[in-house]
Motif scaffolding. Structure first.
Motif, PDB file in Angstrom:
ATOM      1  N   MET A  27       0.835  -1.242   0.013  1.00 16.24           N
ATOM      2  CA  MET A  27      -0.064   0.058  -0.011  1.00 16.24           C
ATOM      3  C   MET A  27       0.782   1.308  -0.148  1.00 16.24           C
ATOM      4  O   MET A  27       1.916   1.306   0.884  1.00 16.24           O
ATOM      5  CB  MET A  27      -0.860  -0.035   1.209  1.00 16.24           C
ATOM      6  N   GLN A  28       0.583   2.151  -0.861  1.00 11.40           N
ATOM      7  CA  GLN A  28       1.328   3.530  -1.158  1.00 11.40           C
ATOM      8  C   GLN A  28       0.488   4.602  -0.396  1.00 11.40           C
ATOM      9  O   GLN A  28      -0.688   4.343  -0.567  1.00 11.40           O
ATOM     10  CB  GLN A  28       1.816   3.741  -2.386  1.00 11.40           C
ATOM     11  N   SER A  29       1.076   5.629  -0.210  1.00 13.26           N
ATOM     12  CA  SER A  29       0.203   6.630   0.459  1.00 13.26           C
ATOM     13  C   SER A  29       0.526   8.028  -0.273  1.00 13.26           C
ATOM     14  O   SER A  29       2.018   8.407  -0.472  1.00 13.26           O
ATOM     15  CB  SER A  29       0.662   6.903   2.007  1.00 13.26           C
TER      16      SER A  29
ATOM     17  N   ARG B 214       1.901   8.177 -11.245  1.00 12.47           N
ATOM     18  CA  ARG B 214       3.465   8.141 -10.696  1.00 12.47           C
ATOM     19  C   ARG B 214       3.393   7.013  -9.843  1.00 12.47           C
ATOM     20  O   ARG B 214       4.370   6.162  -9.705  1.00 12.47           O
ATOM     21  CB  ARG B 214       3.789   9.388 -10.086  1.00 12.47           C
ATOM     22  N   VAL B 215       2.412   6.629  -8.822  1.00 11.31           N
ATOM     23  CA  VAL B 215       2.610   5.466  -7.949  1.00 11.31           C
ATOM     24  C   VAL B 215       2.763   4.127  -8.696  1.00 11.31           C
ATOM     25  O   VAL B 215       3.213   3.200  -8.498  1.00 11.31           O
ATOM     26  CB  VAL B 215       1.600   5.452  -6.748  1.00 11.31           C
ATOM     27  N   VAL B 216       1.719   4.166  -9.649  1.00 10.16           N
ATOM     28  CA  VAL B 216       1.454   2.828 -10.548  1.00 10.16           C
ATOM     29  C   VAL B 216       2.886   2.725 -11.421  1.00 10.16           C
ATOM     30  O   VAL B 216       3.184   1.601 -11.443  1.00 10.16           O
ATOM     31  CB  VAL B 216       0.247   3.233 -11.514  1.00 10.16           C
TER      32      VAL B 216
ATOM     33  N   MET C 188     -12.799  19.983  -5.171  1.00 12.35           N
ATOM     34  CA  MET C 188     -12.249  18.515  -6.112  1.00 12.35           C
ATOM     35  C   MET C 188     -10.861  18.930  -6.555  1.00 12.35           C
ATOM     36  O   MET C 188     -10.579  19.784  -7.412  1.00 12.35           O
ATOM     37  CB  MET C 188     -13.379  18.666  -7.190  1.00 12.35           C
ATOM     38  N   LEU C 189      -9.980  18.119  -6.169  1.00 10.40           N
ATOM     39  CA  LEU C 189      -8.595  18.397  -6.238  1.00 10.40           C
ATOM     40  C   LEU C 189      -7.966  17.141  -7.440  1.00 10.40           C
ATOM     41  O   LEU C 189      -7.926  16.148  -6.701  1.00 10.40           O
ATOM     42  CB  LEU C 189      -7.774  18.260  -4.989  1.00 10.40           C
ATOM     43  N   GLU C 190      -7.653  17.653  -8.322  1.00 14.08           N
ATOM     44  CA  GLU C 190      -7.306  16.439  -9.316  1.00 14.08           C
ATOM     45  C   GLU C 190      -5.972  15.730  -8.863  1.00 14.08           C
ATOM     46  O   GLU C 190      -5.063  16.624  -8.556  1.00 14.08           O
ATOM     47  CB  GLU C 190      -7.061  16.707 -10.742  1.00 14.08           C
ATOM     48  N   VAL C 191      -5.702  14.391  -8.874  1.00 15.88           N
ATOM     49  CA  VAL C 191      -4.776  13.724  -8.317  1.00 15.88           C
ATOM     50  C   VAL C 191      -4.117  12.615  -9.474  1.00 15.88           C
ATOM     51  O   VAL C 191      -3.527  11.651  -9.021  1.00 15.88           O
ATOM     52  CB  VAL C 191      -4.748  13.021  -7.141  1.00 15.88           C
ATOM     53  N   THR C 192      -4.674  12.675 -10.483  1.00 12.79           N
ATOM     54  CA  THR C 192      -4.469  11.699 -11.747  1.00 12.79           C
ATOM     55  C   THR C 192      -3.004  11.371 -11.947  1.00 12.79           C
ATOM     56  O   THR C 192      -2.628  10.108 -11.711  1.00 12.79           O
ATOM     57  CB  THR C 192      -5.083  12.008 -13.071  1.00 12.79           C
TER      58      THR C 192
ATOM     59  N   VAL D  54      -5.518  -1.082 -14.691  1.00 10.04           N
ATOM     60  CA  VAL D  54      -4.269  -0.570 -15.375  1.00 10.04           C
ATOM     61  C   VAL D  54      -3.921  -1.494 -16.453  1.00 10.04           C
ATOM     62  O   VAL D  54      -3.794  -2.787 -16.334  1.00 10.04           O
ATOM     63  CB  VAL D  54      -3.159  -0.793 -14.230  1.00 10.04           C
ATOM     64  N   GLU D  55      -3.590  -1.086 -17.669  1.00 12.88           N
ATOM     65  CA  GLU D  55      -2.925  -2.003 -18.617  1.00 12.88           C
ATOM     66  C   GLU D  55      -1.871  -0.900 -19.345  1.00 12.88           C
ATOM     67  O   GLU D  55      -1.618   0.183 -19.487  1.00 12.88           O
ATOM     68  CB  GLU D  55      -4.174  -1.883 -19.682  1.00 12.88           C
ATOM     69  N   ASP D  56      -0.816  -1.878 -19.863  1.00 13.36           N
ATOM     70  CA  ASP D  56       0.592  -1.363 -20.151  1.00 13.36           C
ATOM     71  C   ASP D  56       1.130  -0.418 -19.522  1.00 13.36           C
ATOM     72  O   ASP D  56       1.581   0.506 -19.614  1.00 13.36           O
ATOM     73  CB  ASP D  56       0.119  -0.604 -21.577  1.00 13.36           C
ATOM     74  N   GLY D  57       1.014  -0.511 -18.153  1.00 15.18           N
ATOM     75  CA  GLY D  57       1.463   0.301 -17.010  1.00 15.18           C
ATOM     76  C   GLY D  57       0.612   1.533 -16.852  1.00 15.18           C
ATOM     77  O   GLY D  57       1.120   2.506 -16.043  1.00 15.18           O
ATOM     78  N   LYS D  58      -0.279   1.879 -17.505  1.00 14.56           N
ATOM     79  CA  LYS D  58      -1.318   3.056 -17.531  1.00 14.56           C
ATOM     80  C   LYS D  58      -2.667   2.754 -16.824  1.00 14.56           C
ATOM     81  O   LYS D  58      -3.265   1.883 -17.155  1.00 14.56           O
ATOM     82  CB  LYS D  58      -1.406   3.734 -18.706  1.00 14.56           C
TER      83      LYS D  58
END
Lengths: 133, 133, 133
Positions: free
Chosen positions: A1-3, A23-25, A14-18, A98-102
């Motif tokens: 688990m990452q934080s 980056r974690v993925v 509403m704060l975008e965190v995409t 998640v596919e192809d790391g994305k």
């Protein structure tokens, strides 16, 4: 688990965190799997919605504030019962593939940390379960 | 990850897709696992609710339209800010368990694609993670 | 998949079930994983929110009842269309991570069975997927 640490600046935001989630993925190096997002708070959630036009997030902030009024009748003495209810409606967890790391997001989709009692320092937990091969 | 094509016919529409999802589960041949449902759109979601009496879906369509009015004040110029907010409330992902190759649904439960800005051609993504043995 | 029996006592009731879910996680003996919660009903859901002050749950019960009125216009003859809509808003599934054999909950978080058409005998399904090592 990452934080992921999140710093919000308004009461309802509403704060975008995409990019932070991607980056974690990427750092985990998992090419195909399922990403689980989790918010360990009781007055903030996580959701997916449009990030192309920032007016959508602004409209959503207003609509949620009108939907669940800050003025009760409420018993909870901290004055943020509406923040708790908005969190219940939006939810504290989400799934993204998640596919192809994305992250597999639709054309207009972004991931948003949904703050309902800011400004605050917050956390978003992320886990990626790799697909079975 | 599998994709189901969905064709909606009204602006707000609860469209049952239980059989389509079961067909994907069956084709994958996974006997025990967890089914993840994901909608890659920003004005449509996915939910589980009663499919026995179609009046429940009709009542829900009306109730959600009354809950989040189409008339704002909104800034987003496309005129569908209410559709975005309804999507945030219902959610874009759901979980259903799989046992003996079947979706584990309650007696009255069905899976619904929740259209909030139709009619449109849509997609519902499905993944089944097999249980560890 | 494990099943927890829940007995609710009011029509709208946030009933905390954190300890019951932790007992299932403990009995499974899984140290690190992801816990999936699922409600197989159409007029009850599951959510995470504050359990420290019981007034929050009480306020949420009132706020949800005001948000989706019991009086329609509705077609469904059972008189519980509002219960179905509240269930759609709160959701029928949730995710919680597990580390060191414990549910990873925030300081104020508890798991609540969200009854919207009680009192009834209900079920909450629980599955824990172990992390890949």
């Amino acid at each position: 688990m990452q934080s992921i640490r999140v710093r919000t600046s308004r009461r309802t935001q509403m704060l975008e965190v995409t990019q932070e989630v991607q980056r974690v993925v990427t750092a985990l190096g998992i090419k195909a799997g399922t990403c689980f997002l989790y918010v360990p708070h009781t007055t903030a959630g996580v959701l997916l919605n449009e990030h192309a036009d920032p007016d959508v997030a602004t409209d959503a902030e207003g609509a949620l504030d009108r939907l669940v009024p800050a003025a009760g009748p409420y018993r909870h003495v901290e004055g943020n019962s509406d923040s708790h209810v908005k969190t219940m409606l939006v939810g504290t967890s989400q799934i993204v593939f998640v596919e192809d790391g994305k992250l597999v997001l639709g054309r207009w989709q972004g991931i948003f940390f949904a703050e309902f009692d800011g400004p605050r320092d917050r956390h978003l937990y992320v886990k990626v379960a790799p697909d079975h091969v």
